[in-house]
Structure formats: C-alpha cells, structure tokens
Design an enzyme around this catalytic site. Structure first.
Site, mmCIF file in Angstrom:
data_model
loop_
_atom_site.group_PDB
_atom_site.id
_atom_site.type_symbol
_atom_site.label_atom_id
_atom_site.label_comp_id
_atom_site.label_asym_id
_atom_site.label_seq_id
_atom_site.Cartn_x
_atom_site.Cartn_y
_atom_site.Cartn_z
ATOM 1 N N GLY A 278 -69.412 -6.342 -52.521
ATOM 2 C CA GLY A 278 -68.113 -6.337 -53.186
ATOM 3 C C GLY A 278 -67.714 -4.958 -53.681
ATOM 4 N N GLY A 279 -67.996 -3.947 -52.870
ATOM 5 C CA GLY A 279 -67.685 -2.576 -53.284
ATOM 6 C C GLY A 279 -66.263 -2.153 -52.955
ATOM 7 N N THR A 280 -65.400 -3.122 -52.665
ATOM 8 C CA THR A 280 -64.031 -2.749 -52.288
ATOM 9 C C THR A 280 -63.057 -2.826 -53.461
ATOM 10 O OG1 THR A 280 -63.656 -5.048 -51.645
ATOM 11 C CG2 THR A 280 -64.212 -3.493 -49.879
ATOM 12 N N GLY B 105 -62.529 -3.201 -58.082
ATOM 13 C CA GLY B 105 -63.010 -3.310 -59.458
ATOM 14 C C GLY B 105 -64.289 -2.554 -59.751
ATOM 15 N N ILE B 106 -65.231 -3.242 -60.343
ATOM 16 C CA ILE B 106 -66.484 -2.630 -60.806
ATOM 17 C C ILE B 106 -67.315 -2.128 -59.623
ATOM 18 C CG2 ILE B 106 -68.650 -3.156 -62.010
ATOM 19 C CD1 ILE B 106 -66.963 -5.378 -63.517
ATOM 20 N N ASN C 270 -73.205 -7.402 -56.713
ATOM 21 C CA ASN C 270 -72.030 -7.274 -57.586
ATOM 22 C C ASN C 270 -70.900 -8.245 -57.256
ATOM 23 O OD1 ASN C 270 -69.835 -5.557 -59.158
ATOM 24 N ND2 ASN C 270 -69.136 -5.692 -57.034
ATOM 25 N N THR D 101 -71.067 -18.296 -53.513
ATOM 26 C CA THR D 101 -70.750 -16.859 -53.416
ATOM 27 C C THR D 101 -71.540 -16.046 -54.442
ATOM 28 O OG1 THR D 101 -68.495 -17.458 -52.800
ATOM 29 C CG2 THR D 101 -68.860 -15.187 -53.499
ATOM 30 N N SER E 274 -72.712 -12.254 -66.378
ATOM 31 C CA SER E 274 -71.547 -12.215 -67.276
ATOM 32 C C SER E 274 -71.928 -12.888 -68.588
ATOM 33 C CB SER E 274 -70.386 -12.984 -66.645
ATOM 34 O OG SER E 274 -69.386 -13.235 -67.606
ATOM 35 N N TYR F 94 -65.877 -31.442 -61.594
ATOM 36 C CA TYR F 94 -65.860 -29.968 -61.470
ATOM 37 C C TYR F 94 -65.026 -29.325 -62.569
ATOM 38 C CZ TYR F 94 -64.881 -25.355 -59.334
ATOM 39 O OH TYR F 94 -64.752 -24.012 -59.086
#
Ligand SMILES: NC(=O)c1ccc[n+]([C@@H]2O[C@H](COP(=O)([O-])OP(=O)(O)OC[C@H]3O[C@@H](n4cnc5c(N)ncnc54)[C@H](OP(=O)(O)O)[C@@H]3O)[C@@H](O)[C@H]2O)c1
Length: 322
Positions: free
Chosen positions: A40-42, A44-45, A119, A140, A174, A196
């Site tokens: 997920g390096g594309t 935000g953090i 991440n 995920t 988190s 859910y």
C-alpha cells in the site's frame, strides 16, 4: 505516553513524540544496505514511508494493487529524489493468487529482503467477501499480510543469516484494535453478514495485526532468526482510509483537530520501527508516536494469538486446496 503527550507532541522516552515526522526520526540513518517491501505504498502513510525510506537510500519495493498509481508514485519519488531506488510490483491483498504471484515476481528479482512493512489497509467498508470468500477487512488487513509474510519469511531469514543484518517486520495496526467484536476475533462467524459491524470488523482486523506480530515474533525468537516483528498505531491522519466515512470524519476532525497528525507525522512511527538503531533486537512490541505502548488485554493474549495463527493457516490452506 498519554493523551497529554499525544496532544502536545512532547517527546517520550525515545526522544520522539506525536509531532515528530518520518524524516526527523530517521535523520542521519544510512539504509543503503537495506531492501524494503511496503504494501500500500501508493497513498497516505505508505507513500510517505516509501519516500522517506528511499531518502535514507533503502531500495524500496512498492507493492500495490493499482499499477497505474504505483508507476505515478515511482515517478513522483524519482522527481523528488533522483537517487531513489524504487520498484513497483503488483499485489492485491484480497486475492491469495495475487499474493503468491507477487512473491514469485519478487523472488525472480533476486534481491535480499531486510524490511517488510505490512501497511496496506481498508477501513469500515460495507460487508463484502474477498476473491477467496473471506470478509474483506479481515482478508485485506490481516489474512493477506499473514500469507504474504509467511511466503517472504525464508527470503528474510536468508538475508539476515547471510548479511548478519537484523530483519524487521512492521505491522500497521490502529488504536481501533481496542474496539473489536466481543471476544476479539469471531472465529465461528468470520463471514457473518447479519451481525456485521463495519467498525468492529475493522477493530477485529487491527487486533489481528498485533496478535499476528506477537505470535510471529515469538516464533522467530524461538528460531533465533535475527528478525524482529513489531506493530504500530500511526496516529489519526486524514487519508483515503476514511473514504467510507468521509463526511462524518471531516466533521469529527473540525471538533477534534488537536488529535490529528499530518502525513509526515503519520509515517514517523513506521519509519522509526523499521530503521531506528534504538530498536535493535526489540520485538513483539506495540508503538504509538514512536514510543512503546501497552496494547489492549486481548492484544496481549498469547492463547488468542496462537488461535488466530492456526485459524489463519487453516483459511490460507483451504483456499489453496479449493
Ligand atoms: N490514517 C489513519 O488515521 C490511520 C489510523 C490508524 C491506522 N491506520 C493504518 O495505517 C495503514 C495505512 O493507512 P492510510 O491512512 O495510509 O490509508 P490509505 O491512504 O487509504 O492507504 C492505504 C493503502 O492500502 C492500499 N490497499 C488497500 N487495499 C489493498 C489491497 N487489497 N491490496 C493492496 N493494497 C491495498 C491502498 O491502495 P489503493 O489506493 O489501490 O486503494 C493504499 O495504497 C492502514 O493499515 C491503516 O489501517 C491509519
């Protein structure tokens, strides 16, 4: 570290606090001998983490499901830092086939692997199932990273053994790990649509991130593998993560502005855990604002961590055999 230090940014025992940025906590660190994968390096953090690790001369592999976005990010990083060593590879964490393909493609590059930053994440989406038929936030945020980490472990162990350099795994958790379903993980009802809760399912997946880090840390210690595993809460940062609750979060932010960080501050704890020499040999810990913190009682439950490990293994194996 309490609410006072959180709001004021006063540094804790590490010398850093909620106001520290990723650049500040890695100042003077030379990572030129390290290769890191960031999921997920594309955005935000993860994007800021990739930028700062590359700034410290690490070879950064951005694992992304959207290759167009990943290529743009690579160009952006190269524009800001002509010497950046950045590669992008496709990875969709909600598909076990995609995870296996990613690992094959990474292994084909014949690179070492020192750092794995788990991440990527989604938050509070409506109920849906992953490609492998598992509730999407659990699939995920936890299960995809569980499988990815297992498949990369031999490479990390080899690297640590042949170079003598400690490997590091960082799981992005988190503060929401404190608000899962009753009992923490719904082993019997992981996919149940009727009961859910989008918030509790997120809390469950973030609790799983810490339990996974702790159990893996315990196993690697037993093996003397020279790889540490820690988890982190990055703070509250307005990113795409909030896309399923965009309006409400924006309104909430107006009243709680003093609790929020910007993205460079949001990436600080990850970068600290991944690179800082003070954390050499430190494993199985939970970090907030670059300082060790005590996670919830459920997150510290070793029996639950072991049960989650076995449950995750079973899910991964049954998907492979179906
Ligand atoms: N922001 C906060 O306040 C906060 C607070 C606590 C914890 N965290 C944690 O920090 C981490 C990063 O969050 P962020 O705020 O930076 O969120 P973000 O900006 O939404 O970034 C999330 C990244 O994960 C990727 N991703 C999502 N699903 C994926 C999948 N199936 N396969 C591969 N990549 C996938 C996204 O890719 P796409 O762009 O393609 O969707 C994106 O690159 C998350 O684990 C989150 O739970 C954030």
């Amino acid at each position: 570290m309490g609410i006072f230090t959180w709001i004021t940014g006063i540094p804790g025992p590490s010398g850093f606090g909620s106001a520290s940025t990723a650049e500040q906590v890695t100042q003077g660190i030379d990572a030129s001998n390290l290769t890191a994968i960031i999921t997920g390096g594309t955005s935000g953090i993860g994007l800021e983490t990739a930028r700062v690790l590359a700034l410290r001369h690490a070879h950064v592999i951005i694992a992304a499901r959207n290759m167009e976005a990943a290529k743009e990010v690579k160009q952006l990083l190269l524009k800001g830092n002509g010497n950046a060593r950045v590669d992008v590879l496709k990875l969709d964490l909600c598909s076990m086939n995609s995870i296996r393909e990613f690992v094959d493609n990474f292994n084909a590059l014949n690179l070492p692997l020192n750092i794995l930053i788990n991440n990527a994440g989604i938050m509070s989406c409506p109920h849906q199932l992953s490609n492998d038929g598992i509730e999407m936030q659990f699939a995920t945020n936890h299960l995809g990273h569980f499988l990815l980490t297992n498949l990369l472990l031999d490479k990390m162990k080899d690297t640590a053994r042949t170079t003598g350099v400690e490997g590091r795994i960082v799981n992005l958790s988190s503060i929401a790990h404190r608000y899962p379903y009753n009992g923490g993980i719904r082993f019997e009802k992981i996919n149940d649509r009727n009961s859910y809760s989008d918030k509790k399912a997120y809390g469950q997946s973030k609790l799983a991130n810490i339990l996974h880090a702790n159990e893996l840390s315990r196993r690697l210690k037993e093996e003397d593998a020279n790889i540490t595993v820690n988890s982190a809460h990055p703070g509250l940062i307005m990113t795409n993560l909030f896309k399923h609750s965009h309006l409400i979060s924006r309104i909430f932010k107006v009243f709680t502005f003093f609790l929020w960080k910007n993205v460079p501050q949001g990436a600080a704890t990850t970068c600290y855990a991944a690179l800082h020499p003070k954390l050499k040999g430190v494993t199985g810990k939970y970090y907030v604002d670059c300082n060790e913190c005590t996670p919830s009682k459920l997150a510290r439950n070793e029996v639950l961590a072991k049960k989650l490990w076995d449950f995750s293994n079973k899910l991964v194996n049954s998907a492979q055999n179906s």
